[in-house]
Motif scaffolding. Structure first.
Motif, PDB file in Angstrom:
ATOM      1  N   THR A  36       0.715  -1.574  -0.391  1.00  0.00           N
ATOM      2  CA  THR A  36       0.025   0.214  -0.153  1.00  0.00           C
ATOM      3  C   THR A  36       0.931   0.797  -0.056  1.00  0.00           C
ATOM      4  O   THR A  36       0.118   2.408  -0.581  1.00  0.00           O
ATOM      5  N   THR A  37       1.619   1.181   0.679  1.00  0.00           N
ATOM      6  CA  THR A  37       2.919   2.356   0.920  1.00  0.00           C
ATOM      7  C   THR A  37       3.360   2.285  -0.952  1.00  0.00           C
ATOM      8  O   THR A  37       3.749   3.556  -0.913  1.00  0.00           O
ATOM      9  N   ASP A  38       4.172   1.434  -1.249  1.00  0.00           N
ATOM     10  CA  ASP A  38       3.903   1.686  -2.384  1.00  0.00           C
ATOM     11  C   ASP A  38       3.525   2.218  -3.665  1.00  0.00           C
ATOM     12  O   ASP A  38       3.836   3.161  -3.859  1.00  0.00           O
ATOM     13  N   ALA A  39       2.370   1.647  -3.322  1.00  0.00           N
ATOM     14  CA  ALA A  39       1.729   2.409  -4.072  1.00  0.00           C
ATOM     15  C   ALA A  39       1.117   3.282  -4.235  1.00  0.00           C
ATOM     16  O   ALA A  39       0.851   4.407  -5.063  1.00  0.00           O
ATOM     17  N   PHE A  40       1.148   3.666  -3.239  1.00  0.00           N
ATOM     18  CA  PHE A  40       0.802   5.440  -2.989  1.00  0.00           C
ATOM     19  C   PHE A  40       2.001   7.025  -3.159  1.00  0.00           C
ATOM     20  O   PHE A  40       1.721   7.000  -3.911  1.00  0.00           O
ATOM     21  N   GLU A  41       3.301   6.088  -3.008  1.00  0.00           N
ATOM     22  CA  GLU A  41       4.211   6.585  -3.863  1.00  0.00           C
ATOM     23  C   GLU A  41       4.248   6.417  -5.295  1.00  0.00           C
ATOM     24  O   GLU A  41       5.098   8.130  -5.318  1.00  0.00           O
ATOM     25  N   LEU A  42       3.713   5.069  -5.845  1.00  0.00           N
ATOM     26  CA  LEU A  42       3.808   5.837  -7.319  1.00  0.00           C
ATOM     27  C   LEU A  42       2.905   6.262  -7.539  1.00  0.00           C
ATOM     28  O   LEU A  42       2.863   6.878  -8.499  1.00  0.00           O
ATOM     29  N   ALA A  43       1.395   6.364  -7.112  1.00  0.00           N
ATOM     30  CA  ALA A  43       0.669   7.477  -7.325  1.00  0.00           C
ATOM     31  C   ALA A  43       0.692   8.554  -6.759  1.00  0.00           C
ATOM     32  O   ALA A  43       0.293   9.640  -7.810  1.00  0.00           O
ATOM     33  N   GLU A  44       1.083   9.022  -6.169  1.00  0.00           N
ATOM     34  CA  GLU A  44       2.282  10.076  -6.635  1.00  0.00           C
ATOM     35  C   GLU A  44       2.978  10.907  -6.878  1.00  0.00           C
ATOM     36  O   GLU A  44       3.458  11.845  -7.386  1.00  0.00           O
ATOM     37  N   THR A  45       3.872   9.647  -7.744  1.00  0.00           N
ATOM     38  CA  THR A  45       5.101  10.234  -8.981  1.00  0.00           C
ATOM     39  C   THR A  45       4.055  10.689  -9.666  1.00  0.00           C
ATOM     40  O   THR A  45       4.123  11.665 -11.332  1.00  0.00           O
ATOM     41  N   LEU A  46       3.369   9.662 -10.024  1.00  0.00           N
ATOM     42  CA  LEU A  46       2.463   9.993 -11.695  1.00  0.00           C
ATOM     43  C   LEU A  46       1.667  10.679 -11.749  1.00  0.00           C
ATOM     44  O   LEU A  46       1.844  11.086 -12.408  1.00  0.00           O
TER      45      LEU A  46
END
Length: 103
Positions: A36-46
């Motif tokens: 979940t944390t990685d998904a959130f960071e990836l979404a923020e980067t996108l």
């Protein structure tokens, strides 16, 4: 004649070397889990990239055209893809994806 789902499933397993329990006969897509944390960071980067594209579309359109080589895939199409990926990661309600964009 196109391959059956069973044949497609077998080919995917051969090439991906995925254990049988992690695949589904009803789909050719493999299931992937992301923290979940990685998904959130990836979404923020996108989202950062999408916002950057919106900041100076004229200059970035020329750069994107030079890199991609096809005028059909401009900043608007790129931003739409980024928005869809952000939605799929769960960082957006996706409401704007289902409304026509103002012209």
């Amino acid at each position: 004649m196109p391959p059956s789902k069973v044949e497609l499933y077998a080919a995917i397993r051969r090439h991906a070397r995925v254990p049988p329990s992690s695949t589904n006969l009803g789909t050719a897509m493999l299931r992937t889990c992301i923290n979940t944390t990685d998904a959130f960071e990836l979404a923020e980067t996108l989202q950062l990239i999408a916002d950057w594209l919106a900041a100076d579309p004229e200059r970035l359109a020329a750069s994107l055209l030079s890199y991609i080589g096809d005028p059909a895939y401009g900043p608007d199409a790129f931003r739409a893809d980024l928005d869809r990926f952000t939605f799929l990661l769960g960082d957006s309600d996706g409401e704007h994806l289902f409304k026509p964009r103002p012209e």
